[in-house]
Design a protein around this motif. Structure first.
Motif, mmCIF file in Angstrom:
data_model
loop_
_atom_site.group_PDB
_atom_site.id
_atom_site.type_symbol
_atom_site.label_atom_id
_atom_site.label_comp_id
_atom_site.label_asym_id
_atom_site.label_seq_id
_atom_site.Cartn_x
_atom_site.Cartn_y
_atom_site.Cartn_z
ATOM 1 N N PHE A 16 0.909 -1.093 0.003
ATOM 2 C CA PHE A 16 0.001 0.017 0.035
ATOM 3 C C PHE A 16 0.642 1.228 -0.171
ATOM 4 O O PHE A 16 0.510 2.350 -0.628
ATOM 5 N N LYS A 17 2.060 1.399 0.510
ATOM 6 C CA LYS A 17 2.826 2.385 0.831
ATOM 7 C C LYS A 17 3.061 3.138 -0.312
ATOM 8 O O LYS A 17 2.984 4.652 -0.270
ATOM 9 N N GLU A 18 3.072 2.581 -1.638
ATOM 10 C CA GLU A 18 3.445 3.425 -2.431
ATOM 11 C C GLU A 18 2.398 4.246 -3.120
ATOM 12 O O GLU A 18 2.450 5.162 -3.854
ATOM 13 N N THR A 19 1.143 3.842 -2.603
ATOM 14 C CA THR A 19 -0.148 4.459 -3.141
ATOM 15 C C THR A 19 -0.335 5.796 -2.203
ATOM 16 O O THR A 19 -0.948 6.779 -2.617
ATOM 17 N N LEU A 20 0.530 6.077 -1.146
ATOM 18 C CA LEU A 20 0.428 7.169 -0.336
ATOM 19 C C LEU A 20 1.409 8.409 -0.948
ATOM 20 O O LEU A 20 2.380 8.411 -0.386
ATOM 21 N N ASP A 21 0.930 8.792 -1.943
ATOM 22 C CA ASP A 21 1.958 9.974 -2.655
ATOM 23 C C ASP A 21 1.533 11.207 -1.595
ATOM 24 O O ASP A 21 0.725 11.252 -0.771
ATOM 25 N N TRP A 22 2.406 12.350 -2.016
ATOM 26 C CA TRP A 22 2.431 13.434 -1.127
ATOM 27 C C TRP A 22 0.884 13.951 -1.177
ATOM 28 O O TRP A 22 0.414 14.191 0.009
ATOM 29 N N PRO A 23 0.108 14.326 -2.347
ATOM 30 C CA PRO A 23 -1.354 14.839 -2.063
ATOM 31 C C PRO A 23 -2.156 13.874 -1.258
ATOM 32 O O PRO A 23 -2.983 14.557 -0.297
ATOM 33 N N LYS A 24 -2.071 12.533 -1.326
ATOM 34 C CA LYS A 24 -2.919 11.839 -0.174
ATOM 35 C C LYS A 24 -2.584 11.888 1.137
ATOM 36 O O LYS A 24 -3.282 11.956 1.859
ATOM 37 N N ARG A 25 -1.445 12.122 1.297
ATOM 38 C CA ARG A 25 -0.749 12.083 2.706
ATOM 39 C C ARG A 25 -1.305 13.588 3.206
ATOM 40 O O ARG A 25 -1.733 13.708 4.460
ATOM 41 N N VAL A 26 -1.386 14.765 2.580
ATOM 42 C CA VAL A 26 -1.825 16.120 2.861
ATOM 43 C C VAL A 26 -3.245 15.923 3.059
ATOM 44 O O VAL A 26 -3.787 16.307 4.160
ATOM 45 N N ASN A 27 -4.147 15.132 2.257
ATOM 46 C CA ASN A 27 -5.517 14.959 2.355
ATOM 47 C C ASN A 27 -5.822 14.187 3.666
ATOM 48 O O ASN A 27 -6.994 14.639 4.167
ATOM 49 N N ILE A 28 -4.923 13.186 4.111
ATOM 50 C CA ILE A 28 -5.276 12.540 5.178
ATOM 51 C C ILE A 28 -5.154 13.285 6.452
ATOM 52 O O ILE A 28 -5.936 13.109 7.470
ATOM 53 N N CYS A 29 -3.952 14.074 6.451
ATOM 54 C CA CYS A 29 -3.655 15.012 7.501
ATOM 55 C C CYS A 29 -4.696 15.853 7.865
ATOM 56 O O CYS A 29 -5.229 16.188 8.951
ATOM 57 N N LEU A 30 -5.247 16.497 6.685
ATOM 58 C CA LEU A 30 -6.398 17.382 6.789
ATOM 59 C C LEU A 30 -7.585 16.866 7.288
ATOM 60 O O LEU A 30 -8.610 17.501 7.920
ATOM 61 N N LEU A 152 14.353 20.003 9.143
ATOM 62 C CA LEU A 152 13.197 19.367 9.486
ATOM 63 C C LEU A 152 13.038 18.547 8.044
ATOM 64 O O LEU A 152 12.229 17.508 8.062
ATOM 65 N N LEU A 153 13.409 18.866 6.783
ATOM 66 C CA LEU A 153 12.811 18.370 5.728
ATOM 67 C C LEU A 153 13.517 16.745 5.447
ATOM 68 O O LEU A 153 13.097 16.215 4.714
ATOM 69 N N ASN A 154 14.593 16.552 6.369
ATOM 70 C CA ASN A 154 15.490 15.335 6.471
ATOM 71 C C ASN A 154 14.543 14.217 7.039
ATOM 72 O O ASN A 154 14.552 12.920 6.907
ATOM 73 N N LEU A 155 13.177 14.898 7.572
ATOM 74 C CA LEU A 155 12.163 13.744 8.195
ATOM 75 C C LEU A 155 11.352 13.263 7.054
ATOM 76 O O LEU A 155 10.879 12.061 7.200
ATOM 77 N N VAL A 156 11.316 13.869 5.819
ATOM 78 C CA VAL A 156 10.217 13.409 4.971
ATOM 79 C C VAL A 156 10.705 11.869 4.411
ATOM 80 O O VAL A 156 11.856 11.599 4.078
ATOM 81 N N ASP A 157 9.584 11.368 4.257
ATOM 82 C CA ASP A 157 9.495 9.660 3.828
ATOM 83 C C ASP A 157 10.567 9.725 2.541
ATOM 84 O O ASP A 157 10.260 10.233 1.518
ATOM 85 N N ALA A 158 11.511 8.854 2.579
ATOM 86 C CA ALA A 158 12.392 8.575 1.609
ATOM 87 C C ALA A 158 11.620 8.065 0.332
ATOM 88 O O ALA A 158 11.916 7.946 -0.791
ATOM 89 N N ASN A 159 10.589 7.234 0.783
ATOM 90 C CA ASN A 159 9.708 6.445 -0.340
ATOM 91 C C ASN A 159 9.032 7.506 -1.306
ATOM 92 O O ASN A 159 8.731 7.127 -2.556
ATOM 93 N N LEU A 160 8.968 8.898 -0.879
ATOM 94 C CA LEU A 160 8.290 9.682 -1.957
ATOM 95 C C LEU A 160 9.548 10.237 -3.036
ATOM 96 O O LEU A 160 9.111 10.844 -3.955
ATOM 97 N N SER A 161 10.615 9.869 -2.717
ATOM 98 C CA SER A 161 11.773 10.122 -3.720
ATOM 99 C C SER A 161 11.723 11.357 -4.178
ATOM 100 O O SER A 161 11.946 11.883 -5.686
#
Length: 210
Positions: A16-30, A152-161
């Motif tokens: 599933f992890k590949e489906t969590l692109d950046w826009p989807k993560r933002v949407n989940i947080c919101l 802080l940007l060093n925290l961003v998930d490396a899977n987002l490439s």
């Protein structure tokens, strides 16, 4: 809720992890923030404090829209008895420090837990697990160190490439740091958090996610 919990999608399900692109993560947080805002401010019976905000209590539908779940510890907030929650506690790793210090509990305890969750969603790492070869260096500690070093940007998930908006990510991580402030009074409200995230995402959906 076809996708199960956020824990399954973010931490346990590599498929599933590949489906969590950046826009989807933002949407989940919101979506989570809107759900908590509804509990704190818009609930018809009064202010509700969830007290156990964590990834396993966030359910996702087929489109990865989040819903806040598991209200087993939730209670209406009574300003005349702010100590009523102390005997019943939620998940330790997401727990606001005022719980451990036996101080009065308010809706800002949910804000703290939301801040931890925000760090987890952006980083793709669980605060309940320490990093390999890092001893007891948990996500929360790492975030505070990187914030002090302005990295802080060093925290961003490396899977987002690198496929994410750096300005958005930095604003969200800064917001998370505000949420985990040791002082409850210095943490933002869920209304302020929703407003900030809406500006970040440029999305304005009115329906609550709880």
């Amino acid at each position: 809720m076809e996708k199960g919990s956020l824990t399954e999608v973010l931490f346990d399900g590599s498929n599933f992890k590949e489906t969590l692109d950046w826009p989807k993560r933002v949407n989940i947080c919101l979506g989570i923030a809107r759900g908590l805002k509804y509990l704190h401010q818009d609930h018809t019976s009064g202010k509700v404090v969830h007290r156990n905000v964590k990834a396993s209590n966030i359910l996702l539908d087929g489109n990865l829209n989040p819903k806040v779940s598991d209200f087993g510890l939730a209670k209406l907030y009574d300003e005349e008895n702010p100590y009523q929650f102390i005997k019943e506690i939620g998940t330790v790793v997401n727990m606001a420090p005022e719980y451990a210090m036996r101080k009065a509990i308010t809706d800002k305890a949910d804000v703290y837990s939301y801040g931890v969750l925000l760090l987890e969603i952006v980083s793709g790492k669980s605060n309940s697990k320490s990093e390999k070869n890092q001893g007891n260096d948990y996500l929360l500690n790492t975030a505070c160190v990187l914030h002090s070093e302005q990295m802080l940007l060093n925290l961003v998930d490396a899977n987002l490439s690198g496929e994410y908006d750096k300005k958005q990510a930095l604003k969200m991580l800064d917001l998370a740091i505000q949420c985990i402030n040791l002082s409850p009074t210095l943490r933002p409200t869920m209304l302020e958090i929703v407003s900030e995230l809406e500006q970040i995402s440029n999305v304005n959906a009115p329906f609550p996610s709880a």
